[in-house]
Enzyme design. Structure first.
Site, PDB file in Angstrom:
ATOM      1  N   ARG A  46       0.849  -1.199   0.000  1.00  0.00           N
ATOM      2  CA  ARG A  46       0.000   0.000   0.000  1.00  0.00           C
ATOM      3  C   ARG A  46       0.882   1.246   0.000  1.00  0.00           C
ATOM      4  O   ARG A  46       0.622   2.202  -0.714  1.00  0.00           O
ATOM      5  CB  ARG A  46      -0.954   0.001   1.205  1.00  0.00           C
ATOM      6  CG  ARG A  46      -1.636   1.351   1.426  1.00  0.00           C
ATOM      7  CD  ARG A  46      -2.931   1.290   2.227  1.00  0.00           C
ATOM      8  NE  ARG A  46      -2.916   0.401   3.351  1.00  0.00           N
ATOM      9  CZ  ARG A  46      -2.251   0.612   4.497  1.00  0.00           C
ATOM     10  NH1 ARG A  46      -1.532   1.694   4.696  1.00  0.00           N
ATOM     11  NH2 ARG A  46      -2.311  -0.279   5.480  1.00  0.00           N
ATOM     12  N   TYR A  98     -16.903  16.796 -15.036  1.00  0.00           N
ATOM     13  CA  TYR A  98     -17.408  15.424 -15.086  1.00  0.00           C
ATOM     14  C   TYR A  98     -18.448  15.263 -13.970  1.00  0.00           C
ATOM     15  O   TYR A  98     -18.220  15.704 -12.838  1.00  0.00           O
ATOM     16  CB  TYR A  98     -16.238  14.450 -14.916  1.00  0.00           C
ATOM     17  CG  TYR A  98     -16.682  13.044 -14.628  1.00  0.00           C
ATOM     18  CD1 TYR A  98     -17.547  12.384 -15.505  1.00  0.00           C
ATOM     19  CD2 TYR A  98     -16.270  12.372 -13.492  1.00  0.00           C
ATOM     20  CE1 TYR A  98     -17.978  11.089 -15.239  1.00  0.00           C
ATOM     21  CE2 TYR A  98     -16.694  11.078 -13.230  1.00  0.00           C
ATOM     22  CZ  TYR A  98     -17.546  10.443 -14.103  1.00  0.00           C
ATOM     23  OH  TYR A  98     -17.980   9.172 -13.834  1.00  0.00           O
ATOM     24  N   ASP A 170      -7.842  19.213 -13.895  1.00  0.00           N
ATOM     25  CA  ASP A 170      -8.102  17.844 -14.325  1.00  0.00           C
ATOM     26  C   ASP A 170      -7.738  17.783 -15.813  1.00  0.00           C
ATOM     27  O   ASP A 170      -8.427  18.357 -16.654  1.00  0.00           O
ATOM     28  CB  ASP A 170      -9.575  17.502 -14.088  1.00  0.00           C
ATOM     29  CG  ASP A 170      -9.888  16.057 -14.460  1.00  0.00           C
ATOM     30  OD1 ASP A 170      -9.197  15.507 -15.339  1.00  0.00           O
ATOM     31  OD2 ASP A 170     -10.842  15.492 -13.893  1.00  0.00           O
ATOM     32  N   LYS A 195      -8.542   6.888 -19.033  1.00  0.00           N
ATOM     33  CA  LYS A 195      -8.846   7.454 -20.360  1.00  0.00           C
ATOM     34  C   LYS A 195      -7.612   7.421 -21.271  1.00  0.00           C
ATOM     35  O   LYS A 195      -7.099   6.356 -21.528  1.00  0.00           O
ATOM     36  CB  LYS A 195      -9.394   8.871 -20.198  1.00  0.00           C
ATOM     37  CG  LYS A 195     -10.380   9.033 -19.041  1.00  0.00           C
ATOM     38  CD  LYS A 195     -11.587   8.131 -19.133  1.00  0.00           C
ATOM     39  CE  LYS A 195     -12.554   8.441 -18.000  1.00  0.00           C
ATOM     40  NZ  LYS A 195     -13.380   7.318 -17.603  1.00  0.00           N
TER      41      LYS A 195
HETATM   42  O1  P1T Z   1     -13.765   7.015 -13.845  1.00  0.00           O
HETATM   43  P1  P1T Z   1     -12.581   7.507 -13.067  1.00  0.00           P
HETATM   44  O2  P1T Z   1     -11.280   6.878 -13.428  1.00  0.00           O
HETATM   45  O3  P1T Z   1     -12.816   7.508 -11.591  1.00  0.00           O
HETATM   46  O4  P1T Z   1     -12.374   9.046 -13.498  1.00  0.00           O
HETATM   47  C1  P1T Z   1     -13.278  10.046 -13.199  1.00  0.00           C
HETATM   48  C2  P1T Z   1     -13.127  11.196 -14.135  1.00  0.00           C
HETATM   49  C3  P1T Z   1     -12.389  12.303 -13.746  1.00  0.00           C
HETATM   50  N1  P1T Z   1     -12.222  13.359 -14.546  1.00  0.00           N
HETATM   51  C4  P1T Z   1     -12.767  13.401 -15.784  1.00  0.00           C
HETATM   52  C5  P1T Z   1     -12.575  14.614 -16.645  1.00  0.00           C
HETATM   53  C6  P1T Z   1     -13.508  12.318 -16.250  1.00  0.00           C
HETATM   54  O5  P1T Z   1     -14.037  12.383 -17.481  1.00  0.00           O
HETATM   55  C7  P1T Z   1     -13.704  11.188 -15.406  1.00  0.00           C
HETATM   56  C8  P1T Z   1     -14.510  10.023 -15.821  1.00  0.00           C
HETATM   57  N2  P1T Z   1     -15.324  10.248 -16.935  1.00  0.00           N
HETATM   58  C9  P1T Z   1     -16.142   9.320 -17.522  1.00  0.00           C
HETATM   59  C10 P1T Z   1     -16.295   8.073 -17.071  1.00  0.00           C
HETATM   60  C11 P1T Z   1     -16.879   9.808 -18.696  1.00  0.00           C
HETATM   61  O6  P1T Z   1     -17.420   8.998 -19.481  1.00  0.00           O
HETATM   62  O7  P1T Z   1     -16.924  11.033 -18.871  1.00  0.00           O
END
Ligand code: P1T
Length: 379
Positions: A46, A98, A170, A195
Site C-alpha cells: 500500500r 465530469y 483535471d 482514459k
Molecule cells: O472514472 P474515473 O477513473 O474515476 O475518473 C473520473 C473522471 C475524472 N475526470 C474526468 C474529466 C472524467 O471524465 C472522469 C470520468 N469520466 C467518464 C467516465 C466519462 O465517461 O466522462
C-alpha cells in the site's frame, strides 16, 4: 528528452534482477525485510510498490512535475487531493465538470465541511467574484466534460497565486501530450488514467502530479493512510499504454478534427462543441495552450428522440461511458455521465437531452464518418 522518449523510458530502467526490459508486475502485498529497519526500499505494497512507483515517476515526468501518485481511479485521485484541505475551507470549481466530480464535491465532501462554489471558469471575473477569505483551491477542467469549454490556465493560476490560492487542473481530456498545466502555473494536475493515458479501455485508475515538496509529502501520506492505491497490474497497463500516448494523441487529433468538421456541416446536427473549430468561442485560447485539440466532441441533435435514434443506430461506434480509448465511444451525457448534475444546471450549461458526446478513437476515420452518417440519416 522528447515527450515520446520520456513516455517510453522514464521510470523504466531494465529490471536489475533479470534484465527484463519491461518493468515487471510486482504482484506482491509485502516485501521481506533483512532485519528490523533494513529493507530494499519497499515494505508494504500500500505504501509503495515498484510497478506503481515506475508509473508514478513516468507520469510526473510527462506532466513536467516532480512528484506523482497513482490512485485506484480518477475519483480516488481527486478525493485524495481534496483531503489535503479541511473543514471550513472553500473550493471554487468549474461549473461544467465530469458529473462524478460534481457528485463527489456536492454530495460527499460538502458533508465534511468543505464549501464549494461552481462557476464558469472561462470568465476570470466570475472566479474573482467567488473568492472568499477561506478559498484554498480552484479546481478546473479544460476542456470541460462534455461542453468542451476552455479555461485560460495561465490567467487562472496568476489570479489564484495573487490570493494565495492553489490551483488544480483535471487534465484527463487533453493528456500531457496536448497540454501541461504545471508549466502554465497550476499546482496540481489530476488524471483519470482510465482514459487517454491507459488508452485501451482495460483499466480504471487515477493520478495526481505536483511540484511542491511539502504538499507532495502530505499527499503521499494521504495515499498511504487512506489507501486508495492503484494495483500493480493496473499500474503496468497504464505504463504500457503511455508508451504509445504520443502516437495515439496525434491520431486522435487528426480524427477528431475530421469528425468535428464533418458534423459541423451536417444538416442533422445543430451545433458542434470542439475547440479545434474556428467557431468555438475559445478557439484562439485553445490554439495557444494546447498542442492539438484531441478526440472529444459533443454535438446537438435537437431532442432526446434524435439522440436516442443516433445512439441506437451506430454500428461501429460503441454506446458506452468513458473515453480516451483506441476505439470510438459514443454517449448521452444527460442520462449517463452527467445524470447526477441537477436538471436546471444541465440546462444552463447546454447539457441538453439532445446532446451526444463522442470520444473519437484511432480507427480509420472514413469508417467512423460513414457510421455516424448512416446513424444521423435515421433521424
Ligand atoms: O472514472 P474515473 O477513473 O474515476 O475518473 C473520473 C473522471 C475524472 N475526470 C474526468 C474529466 C472524467 O471524465 C472522469 C470520468 N469520466 C467518464 C467516465 C466519462 O465517461 O466522462
Amino acid at each position: 528528452m522528447g515527450f515520446s522518449t520520456d513516455a517510453i523510458h522514464v521510470g523504466q530502467e531494465p529490471d536489475p534482477a533479470t534484465g527484463a526490459i519491461i518493468v515487471p508486475i510486482y504482484q506482491t502485498s509485502t516485501f521481506v525485510q533483512e532485519e528490523l529497519g533494513k529493507n530494499k526500499g519497499f515494505e508494504y505494497a500500500r505504501t509503495a510498490n515498484p510497478t506503481r512507483v515506475a508509473l508514478e515517476k513516468n507520469l510526473a515526468c510527462l506532466e513536467g512535475g516532480r512528484f506523482g501518485y497513482a490512485f485506484a481511479s480518477g475519483m480516488a485521485a481527486t478525493n485524495a487531493l481534496l483531503t489535503l484541505f479541511k473543514a471550513g475551507d472553500h473550493v471554487i470549481a468549474g461549473h461544467d465538470l465530469y458529473g462524478g466530480t460534481f457528485r463527489l464535491f456536492d454530495r460527499v465532501l460538502k458533508n465534511f465541511g468543505l464549501g464549494f462554489s461552481f462557476v464558469n471558469t472561462c470568465a476570470l471575473a466570475e472566479i474573482e467574484k467567488a473568492i472568499h477569505p477561506n478559498t484554498r483551491l480552484i479546481f478546473i477542467e479544460t476542456p470541460t466534460n462534455p461542453i468542451m469549454q476552455i479555461t485560460d490556465m495561465e490567467a487562472v493560476a496568476k489570479l489564484a497565486h495573487q490570493r494565495e490560492i492553489l490551483m488544480a487542473v483535471d487534465n484527463t481530456f487533453a493528456s500531457p501530450y496536448l497540454q501541461r498545466p504545471l508549466g502554465l502555473g497550476a499546482d496540481f494536475v489530476v488524471h483519470s488514467t482510465t482514459k487517454y493515458l491507459n488508452g485501451h479501455s482495460d483499466g480504471v485508475g487515477g493520478a495526481v502530479i505536483l511540484n511542491d515538496a511539502a504538499l507532495a509529502e502530505r499527499l503521499k501520506f494521504i495515499q498511504n493512510a487512506a489507501g486508495a492505491i492503484l494495483g500493480p497490474m493496473d499500474s503496468w497497463l497504464v505504463l504500457r499504454g503511455v508508451k504509445t500516448l504520443a502516437l495515439r494523441m496525434a491520431r486522435h487529433n487528426e480524427n477528431g478534427m475530421v469528425m468535428a468538421k464533418h458534423l459541423d456541416g451536417h444538416p442533422k446536427v445543430k451545433h458542434v462543441n470542439y475547440p479545434g473549430l474556428s467557431s468555438h468561442p475559445q478557439h484562439e485560447l485553445a490554439r495557444k495552450q494546447m498542442r492539438g485539440f484531441g478526440g472529444m466532441i459533443s454535438f446537438e441533435t435537437g431532442s432526446l428522440e434524435n439522440a436516442r435514434t443516433v445512439l441506437k443506430s451506430v454500428r461501429l461506434c460503441s454506446l458506452a461511458e468513458s473515453l480516451g480509448g483506441v476505439e470510438t465511444l459514443i454517449s448521452h451525457p444527460a442520462t449517463m455521465t452527467h445524470a447526477s448534475v441537477p436538471l436546471e444546471q444541465r440546462q444552463r450549461l447546454g447539457i441538453t437531452d439532445g446532446l451526444v458526446r463522442i470520444s473519437v478513437g484511432i480507427e480509420d476515420v472514413e469508417d467512423l464518418v460513414a457510421d455516424l452518417d448512416q446513424a444521423l440519416a435515421k433521424i
